[in-house]
Write an enzyme that holds these catalytic residues in place. Structure first.
Site, short mmCIF file in Angstrom:
data_model
loop_
_atom_site.label_atom_id
_atom_site.label_comp_id
_atom_site.label_asym_id
_atom_site.label_seq_id
_atom_site.Cartn_x
_atom_site.Cartn_y
_atom_site.Cartn_z
N HIS A 1 -0.99 -3.73 16.31
CA HIS A 1 -0.41 -4.47 17.44
C HIS A 1 0.08 -3.46 18.48
O HIS A 1 0.71 -2.46 18.12
CB HIS A 1 0.75 -5.34 16.95
N GLU B 1 -3.37 4.55 19.22
CA GLU B 1 -3.69 3.50 18.23
C GLU B 1 -4.70 3.99 17.19
O GLU B 1 -4.56 3.70 15.99
CB GLU B 1 -4.27 2.26 18.93
N ARG C 1 -7.33 -14.01 16.93
CA ARG C 1 -7.14 -15.36 16.39
C ARG C 1 -5.94 -15.36 15.48
O ARG C 1 -5.78 -14.44 14.65
CB ARG C 1 -8.34 -15.80 15.55
N GLY D 1 -13.74 -3.11 20.41
CA GLY D 1 -14.00 -2.49 19.11
C GLY D 1 -13.71 -1.01 19.00
O GLY D 1 -14.24 -0.34 18.12
N ARG E 1 -8.74 -24.54 12.25
CA ARG E 1 -8.56 -23.19 11.71
C ARG E 1 -8.94 -23.09 10.25
O ARG E 1 -9.52 -22.10 9.81
CB ARG E 1 -7.09 -22.76 11.87
N LEU F 1 -4.09 -16.38 12.25
CA LEU F 1 -4.53 -16.77 10.91
C LEU F 1 -3.46 -17.66 10.28
O LEU F 1 -2.26 -17.44 10.48
CB LEU F 1 -4.77 -15.52 10.05
N ASN G 1 -2.89 -5.21 10.27
CA ASN G 1 -3.17 -5.48 11.68
C ASN G 1 -2.61 -4.35 12.54
O ASN G 1 -1.62 -3.72 12.16
CB ASN G 1 -2.49 -6.80 12.07
N ASP H 1 2.61 -11.45 14.08
CA ASP H 1 3.04 -10.06 14.34
C ASP H 1 4.29 -9.69 13.54
O ASP H 1 5.13 -8.89 13.99
CB ASP H 1 3.27 -9.84 15.85
N SER I 1 1.97 -0.41 16.50
CA SER I 1 2.40 -0.56 15.10
C SER I 1 1.20 -1.03 14.29
O SER I 1 0.46 -1.92 14.72
CB SER I 1 3.49 -1.63 14.97
C1 GAR Z 1 -5.88 -3.00 20.87
O1 GAR Z 1 -5.04 -2.51 21.89
C2 GAR Z 1 -5.06 -3.72 19.82
O2 GAR Z 1 -3.82 -3.13 19.58
C3 GAR Z 1 -4.90 -5.08 20.44
O3 GAR Z 1 -6.15 -5.35 21.02
C4 GAR Z 1 -6.76 -4.12 21.42
C5 GAR Z 1 -8.14 -4.07 20.84
O4 GAR Z 1 -8.84 -2.97 21.32
N1 GAR Z 1 -4.53 -6.05 19.49
C6 GAR Z 1 -3.75 -7.08 19.77
O5 GAR Z 1 -3.30 -7.30 20.87
C7 GAR Z 1 -3.45 -8.00 18.59
N2 GAR Z 1 -2.39 -8.86 18.89
P1 GAR Z 1 -10.17 -2.50 20.60
O6 GAR Z 1 -11.09 -3.73 20.54
O7 GAR Z 1 -10.74 -1.46 21.51
O8 GAR Z 1 -9.83 -1.98 19.25
#
Ligand code: GAR
Length: 202
Positions: free
Chosen positions: A118, A183, A100, A21, A74, A102, A116, A154, A145
């Site tokens: 990624h 990020e 997950r 999170g 789903r 969608l 989102n 994605d 991204s």
């Molecule tokens: C982040 O690195 C995000 O980009 C990735 O999960 C991590 C979550 O970290 N998302 C994906 O891989 C989606 N395909 P966080 O829970 O600390 O935000």
């Protein structure tokens, strides 16, 4: 499935997460500023033990656990998800480490209201293990991204990308940490762009 934007009164935002999170927390801090016309009205985790649940509690953000394992398919999971965000009168859904897939139906219902983050420079490295695959390919630059979601995984228009260098002694973990470092700012920048766009078209 339909939603009504209320951007003039401040965007009502839900964040979907599955784990630690840190992006949720960064978005929460961003929206807590008076200068940002958006409110994080709901956190939703599909995992009962996700770290993000405690972040919501610490910040008094309403949070629901909708465990995908409680549903047969789903569509049934997403019906409850849709009900939760609709009841909370959410204008925009931000996926932040929400692991997950969608369905096309859900993504289409939230067209341009579902974004989102990624951990790659899309369209490169869709899917999982992005950092390991980038290292294996020997790329010099990697990153993250934030994009509007479309039915294909994605996929969708990119809102913000941020790059980081790949260093010679990087491991997937060190590279992931460097990407995560950009990020948080990328997601906040993207949110600002989307808020403005939705306010302009409201
Ligand atoms: C982040 O690195 C995000 O980009 C990735 O999960 C991590 C979550 O970290 N998302 C994906 O891989 C989606 N395909 P966080 O829970 O600390 O935000």
């Amino acid at each position: 499935m339909s939603q009504t934007a209320s951007a003039s009164a401040g965007l009502r935002v839900a964040v979907l997460f599955s784990g630690r999170g840190s992006n949720l927390e960064s978005l929460a801090k961003h929206m807590a500023q008076d200068s940002v016309p958006a409110e994080l009205v709901l956190g939703i985790s599909n995992r009962p033990k996700a770290g993000g649940i405690e972040i919501c509690a610490a910040r008094n953000i309403p949070c629901q656990v909708i465990d995908h394992k409680d549903f047969d398919n789903r569509a049934a999971f997403e019906a409850v998800l849709h009900e939760a965000v609709t009841e909370a009168q959410v204008d925009l859904i931000c996926c932040a480490g929400f692991m997950r897939l969608l369905t096309a139906e859900f993504v289409t219902a939230w067209h341009d209201r579902l974004i989102n983050i990624h951990p790659s420079l899309l369209p490169a490295y869709k899917g999982l293990n992005t950092h390991a695959r980038a290292l294996q390919d020997g790329v010099a630059t990697h990153g993250c991204s934030v994009h509007y979601m479309r039915p294909e995984m994605d996929d969708g228009p990119v809102i913000v990308q941020k790059q980081v260098p790949v260093l010679p002694d990087d491991t997937p973990d060190t590279l992931a940490a460097r990407v995560l470092g950009v990020e948080h700012g990328a997601y906040c920048d993207a949110l600002d762009i989307v808020i403005k766009k939705m306010a302009d078209t409201a």
